[in-house]
Scaffold this motif. Structure first.
Motif, PDB file in Angstrom:
ATOM      1  N   LEU A  25       0.891  -1.146  -0.253  1.00  0.00           N
ATOM      2  CA  LEU A  25       0.067   0.218   0.015  1.00  0.00           C
ATOM      3  C   LEU A  25       0.902   1.117  -0.087  1.00  0.00           C
ATOM      4  O   LEU A  25       1.804   1.332   0.791  1.00  0.00           O
ATOM      5  N   GLU A  26       0.709   2.099  -1.035  1.00  0.00           N
ATOM      6  CA  GLU A  26       1.307   3.623  -1.294  1.00  0.00           C
ATOM      7  C   GLU A  26       0.559   4.587  -1.345  1.00  0.00           C
ATOM      8  O   GLU A  26      -0.139   4.372  -2.061  1.00  0.00           O
ATOM      9  N   GLN A  27       0.853   5.532  -0.320  1.00  0.00           N
ATOM     10  CA  GLN A  27      -0.306   6.651  -0.403  1.00  0.00           C
ATOM     11  C   GLN A  27       0.036   7.599  -1.777  1.00  0.00           C
ATOM     12  O   GLN A  27      -0.804   8.512  -2.058  1.00  0.00           O
TER      13      GLN A  27
ATOM     14  N   ARG B 155      -4.007   3.296  10.433  1.00  0.00           N
ATOM     15  CA  ARG B 155      -3.726   2.401  11.598  1.00  0.00           C
ATOM     16  C   ARG B 155      -3.400   0.950  11.223  1.00  0.00           C
ATOM     17  O   ARG B 155      -4.005   0.313  10.277  1.00  0.00           O
ATOM     18  N   ILE B 156      -2.910   0.287  12.203  1.00  0.00           N
ATOM     19  CA  ILE B 156      -2.548  -1.112  12.171  1.00  0.00           C
ATOM     20  C   ILE B 156      -3.536  -1.838  13.255  1.00  0.00           C
ATOM     21  O   ILE B 156      -3.385  -1.321  14.574  1.00  0.00           O
ATOM     22  N   GLU B 157      -4.327  -2.792  12.937  1.00  0.00           N
ATOM     23  CA  GLU B 157      -5.242  -3.343  13.800  1.00  0.00           C
ATOM     24  C   GLU B 157      -4.521  -4.719  14.621  1.00  0.00           C
ATOM     25  O   GLU B 157      -3.601  -5.470  13.942  1.00  0.00           O
TER      26      GLU B 157
ATOM     27  N   VAL C  97      -4.547  -3.939   8.176  1.00  0.00           N
ATOM     28  CA  VAL C  97      -4.644  -2.207   8.343  1.00  0.00           C
ATOM     29  C   VAL C  97      -5.756  -1.814   7.914  1.00  0.00           C
ATOM     30  O   VAL C  97      -6.390  -2.277   6.711  1.00  0.00           O
ATOM     31  N   VAL C  98      -5.888  -0.787   8.467  1.00  0.00           N
ATOM     32  CA  VAL C  98      -6.962   0.176   7.822  1.00  0.00           C
ATOM     33  C   VAL C  98      -6.548   1.207   7.103  1.00  0.00           C
ATOM     34  O   VAL C  98      -5.500   1.892   7.447  1.00  0.00           O
ATOM     35  N   TYR C  99      -6.697   1.423   5.623  1.00  0.00           N
ATOM     36  CA  TYR C  99      -6.243   2.218   4.923  1.00  0.00           C
ATOM     37  C   TYR C  99      -7.325   3.027   4.039  1.00  0.00           C
ATOM     38  O   TYR C  99      -8.483   2.530   3.861  1.00  0.00           O
TER      39      TYR C  99
ATOM     40  N   GLY D  95     -11.978   8.171  -1.166  1.00  0.00           N
ATOM     41  CA  GLY D  95     -12.416   8.671   0.341  1.00  0.00           C
ATOM     42  C   GLY D  95     -12.764   7.425   0.912  1.00  0.00           C
ATOM     43  O   GLY D  95     -13.239   7.508   2.311  1.00  0.00           O
ATOM     44  N   THR D  96     -12.821   6.160   0.422  1.00  0.00           N
ATOM     45  CA  THR D  96     -13.297   5.049   0.957  1.00  0.00           C
ATOM     46  C   THR D  96     -12.442   4.193   1.986  1.00  0.00           C
ATOM     47  O   THR D  96     -11.353   4.369   1.661  1.00  0.00           O
ATOM     48  N   ARG D  97     -12.680   3.902   3.205  1.00  0.00           N
ATOM     49  CA  ARG D  97     -11.931   3.162   4.212  1.00  0.00           C
ATOM     50  C   ARG D  97     -11.912   1.711   3.958  1.00  0.00           C
ATOM     51  O   ARG D  97     -13.005   1.298   3.353  1.00  0.00           O
ATOM     52  N   HIS D  98     -10.896   0.906   3.817  1.00  0.00           N
ATOM     53  CA  HIS D  98     -10.861  -0.497   3.699  1.00  0.00           C
ATOM     54  C   HIS D  98     -10.031  -1.117   4.517  1.00  0.00           C
ATOM     55  O   HIS D  98      -9.159  -0.623   5.387  1.00  0.00           O
ATOM     56  N   PHE D  99     -10.246  -2.295   5.048  1.00  0.00           N
ATOM     57  CA  PHE D  99      -9.231  -3.118   5.750  1.00  0.00           C
ATOM     58  C   PHE D  99      -8.682  -4.023   4.901  1.00  0.00           C
ATOM     59  O   PHE D  99      -9.448  -5.086   4.201  1.00  0.00           O
ATOM     60  N   GLN D 100      -7.450  -4.081   5.090  1.00  0.00           N
ATOM     61  CA  GLN D 100      -6.604  -5.369   4.506  1.00  0.00           C
ATOM     62  C   GLN D 100      -6.215  -6.215   5.452  1.00  0.00           C
ATOM     63  O   GLN D 100      -5.359  -5.977   6.138  1.00  0.00           O
TER      64      GLN D 100
END
Length: 559
Positions: free
Chosen positions: A42-44, A246-248, A258-260, A266-271
C-alpha cells in the motif's frame, strides 16, 4: 473530512501487507513475492512518469524549488502530509519509489566501527549485528541496482565488485584531488548507484546534472524502475493512493491487518494479513505506530520500550562552497558526489568530540541555482555587478559537503501533532530535533577542514552554510530520516530485533531507515537497502514461523 465511523470495506486476506513503496517496501515486496507469497503493498502516492520530471522544461530549476521540492511542507502535493516542526526541513517523497525519486544515489557503505559505538565510546548503543553480517547483502544489492565505483579504497574493508567504473570526475575531480594530495588526506571516487555504462536494459548516465529532479532515463537507481518491475512480475499487488491510517491487532496482541483510505474515492478499507511490514521511513513509521494506539497498546503500537519515535538522526551537516580560478564545469555531471574524503571518519577524542565525518565533493547545479546561492546562500548581486560576479563564479565553484555522524538522543523525536492533521484527519508528525554540543564541535571541525582544502586550492572565494549555527537563518535539511524504531538485543531499549521483528507484536516487522541504531557519517540508502534484503530474506525463509509466532524468531541464528 473522513471520520472513524466511515464504513470499512474488507479485502481478501493475504500473506503479507507491506506499507510503503520506497526502498524498504520495494525490496521486501520483491523478495516475498518471488518466493510465491501473496503480497499487497500500500502506497499513499502514485507512479511518477518520465514526463512528470522537469528535465525538459526551461524552468526546471524553478520547479525544483516548487512542485518538485524535496520538502513536503513546500511541495504540498495531494499525497503529501504536513510535518509539524520548526527545527528542520524534511526530505520525503510519497510515491512509488519513495525518496529514491529525488535523492542523489550516493552509495557509500557504513564502516565496521559504525556498528559498535557502544563499545567505542558508550554515547550510542552497539548494533545487534556487525558489518560482517551485513557485507554479503551489501554485495547482492549493489549488483541488483547497479553501482559505479573503484575497488581498493583503503579506508573501508575489501568488498565485492562494482557494476561499472566510476562516473567521469571531470575537471572538478582532478582539481580537488590535487588539493587533497597537497594536504596528504585520503580521497576516493564516490560509489554511486548511477550507471557509467549501460546495464540491465538501463542506459548510462548522460551527465545532465539534474539528479535531484529524479532520473527519467533510469540511469540512477530509482526503485520504481529497478526493483518494482521484478516485484510486480512475481505477482505482487501494488495499490497506489492508499494511505494507511492504523494497524489493527487482536486480543492476543498480534497484528490482523491495516485500515487504509483510498485517496481517490475517500473510502476506508481493511486489508487482513498474516504478517504486517511497515516501511514508511523514519518519520512515517513512528507516526503510524503511534496513531495505532489501542487499549492494549496505549502508548502506541510496538512501544513498550518507549523508543518509538525517539533517537531521530539526520546527520549533522555543513556546506562549504569554494571557488577557484580553474574551470570546473560544476554544472555538468552528477550532482553528488565526485569524490569522498574519509580522512576524519573515525573517532579521535583528541579533537574534543566522538564520532567522525566525511567530506563529499559535489557540484553546484545549474546557472539559476548558482546565481541564487546554490547550497550556501551566497546570492549573486543584482544590478550592474551581477554579470561580473557570474562570469567570475559560474563553473568555478564546488561544494564541500561535511557529513557528520550525529548522536542518537531520546529527546530528538517524532510524536503526533496536537493540532495539525493531514487532509484525511490523521495527526501530522511532530518533529523535535536539536544538535548537541558534541555534534556542534564535530561540524565546526569539519568546516575548518573544508576551509583547509580551500586554502590548499588557492580559492578566491568561500562561503560557509553552517546549518547548526544559531542565528544563521537556515533550517537544517533533514535529508536522512533514521533511528526512530531502532533494532537492539533487548526489548527494554529497542523496538525490533536484529531481524526487524517487533518485540511486542510478533507478526509485525519494520523494514526501513527507522531501525538504524547509529547513522554513520555517510548517506544511508545502501545500508537501508542491504538491511531490507537481509530482513526480507529471513522473513521469507521463516515465514511459516512468522505467521504464527508468539515471540522473537531465531534470535541466536548467525546474522
Amino acid at each position: 473530512m473522513l471520520t472513524a465511523a466511515t464504513p470499512r470495506s474488507p479485502r481478501e486476506p493475504v500473506d503479507v501487507v507491506v506499507i510503503g513503496a520506497g526502498v524498504g517496501g520495494a525490496i521486501t515486496t520483491m523478495v516475498l513475492a518471488e518466493a510465491g507469497l501473496r503480497v499487497v503493498c500500500l502506497e499513499q502516492g502514485g507512479w511518477i512518469r518520465p514526463t512528470d520530471h522537469p528535465h525538459a522544461s526551461p524552468d526546471w530549476e524553478w520547479q525544483r524549488l516548487t512542485r518538485w521540492n524535496t520538502a513536503p511542507n513546500v511541495r504540498r502535493l495531494p499525497a503529501d502530509y504536513p510535518i509539524d516542526t520548526d527545527d528542520e526541513r524534511t526530505l520525503m517523497w510519497n510515491a512509488v519509489g519513495g525518496s529514491t525519486i529525488v535523492y542523489t544515489a550516493t552509495w557509500p557503505r557504513f564502516r565496521p566501527s559504525d556498528f559498535r559505538k557502544g563499545t567505542e565510546h558508550g554515547l550510542a548503543p552497539d548494533w545487534p549485528i556487525t558489518y560482517e553480517d551485513l557485507a554479503p547483502y551489501y554485495d547482492v544489492i549493489d549488483q541488483m541496482v547497479g553501482v559505479s565505483g573503484w575497488l581498493g579504497d583503503p579506508a573501508i574493508p575489501p568488498r565485492g565488485p562494482f557494476t561499472c567504473r566510476p562516473l567521469p570526475p571531470g575537471p572538478l575531480g582532478r582539481v580537488v584531488a590535487r588539493g587533497f594530495d597537497r594536504l596528504g588526506w585520503h580521497w576516493w571516487p564516490m560509489p554511486c548507484a548511477i550507471l557509467s555504462e549501460d546495464f540491465g536494459g538501463r542506459p548510462a548516465c548522460n551527465n545532465c546534472g539534474n539528479c535531484q529532479s529524479g532520473c527519467w532515463r533510469g540511469s540512477l537507481n530509482d526503485v520504481s524502475l529497478t526493483i518494482w518491475p521484478r516485484a510486480l512480475a512475481a505477482g505482487a499487488e501494488l495499490r497506489t493512493h492508499a494511505r494507511v491510517e492504523r494497524i489493527e491487532t487482536d486480543d492476543r496482541g498480534r497484528a490482523t491487518g491495516v485500515v487504509y483510505i483510498d485517496l481517490m474515492t475517500g473510502t476506508r478499507h481493511f486489508q487482513a494479513a498474516e504478517v504486517v511490514v511497515v516501511s514508511c521511513n523514519g518519520i512515517g513509521t513512528p507516526r503510524l505506530l503511534l496513531n495505532s494506539a489501542s487499549g492494549r497498546f496505549p502508548n502506541g503500537l510496538a512501544n513498550s520500550s518507549d523508543q518509538v519515535g525517539r533517537n531521530l538522526m539526520h546527520h549533522v551537516l555543513a556546506i562549504v562552497e569554494i571557488w577557484v580560478d580553474e574551470v570546473l564545469d560544476s554544472h555538468k555531471g552528477i550532482v553528488s558526489a565526485a569524490l569522498i574524503c574519509e580522512e576524519f571518519a573515525e573517532t579521535d577524542i583528541r579533537r574534543g568530540f566522538v564520532n567522525g565525518l566525511t567530506i563529499h565533493i559535489a557540484r553546484l547545479n545549474g546557472a539559476g541555482y548558482q546565481a541564487l546561492g546554490s547550497h550556501s546562500g551566497n546570492v549573486a548581486p543584482w544590478g550592474p555587478e551581477h554579470h561580473e560576479w557570474f562570469r567570475r563564479h559560474f563553473g568555478h565553484g564546488f561544494c564541500a559537503l561535511v557529513v557528520g555522524d550525529d548522536l542518537p538522543r531520546p529527546e530528538n523525536r517524532v510524536t503526533l501533532s496536537p493540532d495539525k492533521k493531514d487532509d484525511t484527519g490523521i495527526p501530522a508528525p511532530r518533529i523535535q530535533y536539536r544538535v548537541c554540543e558534541n555534534d556542534r564541535r564535530l561540524i565546526r571541525f569539519g568546516i575548518e577542514r573544508a576551509l583547509d582544502l580551500a586554502q590548499a586550492l588557492d580559492a578566491f572565494d568561500t562561503e560557509v552554510n553552517d546549518f547548526v549555527l544559531p542565528g544563521k537563518g537556515y533550517t537544517p535539511p533533514a535529508w536522512h530520516l533514521l533511528g526512530t524504531c531502532r533494532m537492539g538485543a533487548s526489548p527494554d531499549d529497542s523496538v525490533v530485533t536484529k531481524w526487524h521483528q517487533s518485540w511486542d507484536v510478533p507478526n509485525l516487522y519494520i523494514i526501513d531507515g527507522s531501525v538504524l541504531v547509529t547513522g554513520g557519517a555517510v548517506n544511508p540508502t545502501s545500508t537501508i537497502s542491504a538491511l531490507a534484503l537481509r530482513a526480507a530474506t529471513h522473513l521469507r525463509d521463516r515465514f511459516a514461523e512468522a505467521r504464527r509466532a508468539t515471540g522473537p524468531i531465531d534470535l541466536d541464528l548467525p546474522g
